[in-house]
Design a protein around this motif. Structure first.
Motif, PDB file in Angstrom:
ATOM      1  N   LYS A  62       0.840  -1.191   0.000  1.00  0.00           N
ATOM      2  CA  LYS A  62       0.000   0.000   0.000  1.00  0.00           C
ATOM      3  C   LYS A  62       0.881   1.249   0.000  1.00  0.00           C
ATOM      4  CE  LYS A  62      -3.923   1.984   2.420  1.00  0.00           C
ATOM      5  NZ  LYS A  62      -4.849   1.872   3.536  1.00  0.00           N
ATOM      6  N   TYR A  63       0.504   2.218  -0.817  1.00  0.00           N
ATOM      7  CA  TYR A  63       1.201   3.500  -0.844  1.00  0.00           C
ATOM      8  C   TYR A  63       0.612   4.375   0.251  1.00  0.00           C
ATOM      9  CZ  TYR A  63       2.979   7.953  -2.515  1.00  0.00           C
ATOM     10  OH  TYR A  63       3.611   9.157  -2.590  1.00  0.00           O
ATOM     11  N   GLU A  65       3.119   3.512   2.481  1.00  0.00           N
ATOM     12  CA  GLU A  65       3.976   2.612   3.267  1.00  0.00           C
ATOM     13  C   GLU A  65       5.041   1.967   2.385  1.00  0.00           C
ATOM     14  OE1 GLU A  65       0.532   2.278   3.581  1.00  0.00           O
ATOM     15  OE2 GLU A  65       0.366   3.294   5.506  1.00  0.00           O
ATOM     16  N   THR A  67       7.020   2.807  -0.885  1.00  0.00           N
ATOM     17  CA  THR A  67       7.309   3.933  -1.760  1.00  0.00           C
ATOM     18  C   THR A  67       7.384   3.493  -3.219  1.00  0.00           C
ATOM     19  OG1 THR A  67       9.704   3.654  -1.625  1.00  0.00           O
ATOM     20  CG2 THR A  67       8.649   5.038   0.079  1.00  0.00           C
TER      21      THR A  67
END
Length: 101
Positions: A62-63, A65, A67
């Motif tokens: 997940k972005y 978290e 990069t």
């Protein structure tokens, strides 16, 4: 190719105005899946790949978290597995199962 600024501001762009999920493509099958949820916009890294003629998706995190650089590194690891004849999605499932035992 994506930039970190484009990832951060994805939920503010023209594509987000409709409130529907959309994708922002990077390179070599990597994209950011942006969707509206109960708590606002969520952004997930996905990798589209093929094994035996079948298209598959691999979740890379997940972005923000994970990069953009980390997502690209994970994509390259998955591509190396594919080059070695290993399905990265099946390999990920196997590793998860082994963690539980």
């Amino acid at each position: 190719m994506l930039t970190d600024t484009a990832c951060k501001n994805a939920h503010r762009g023209d594509k987000a105005a409709s409130g529907k999920a959309f994708k922002l493509s990077d390179d070599k099958g990597l994209y950011l899946h942006v969707k509206l949820g109960v708590k606002g916009w969520s952004k997930y890294w996905r990798l589209k790949y093929r094994v035996g003629g079948t298209e598959k998706l691999l979740s890379l995190g997940k972005y923000p978290e994970v990069t953009l650089d980390q997502a690209r590194q994970r994509r390259e690891v998955a591509r190396k597995q594919l080059a070695d004849g290993i399905d990265p999605g099946e390999n990920k499932k196997l590793l998860k199962r082994l963690e539980w035992h």
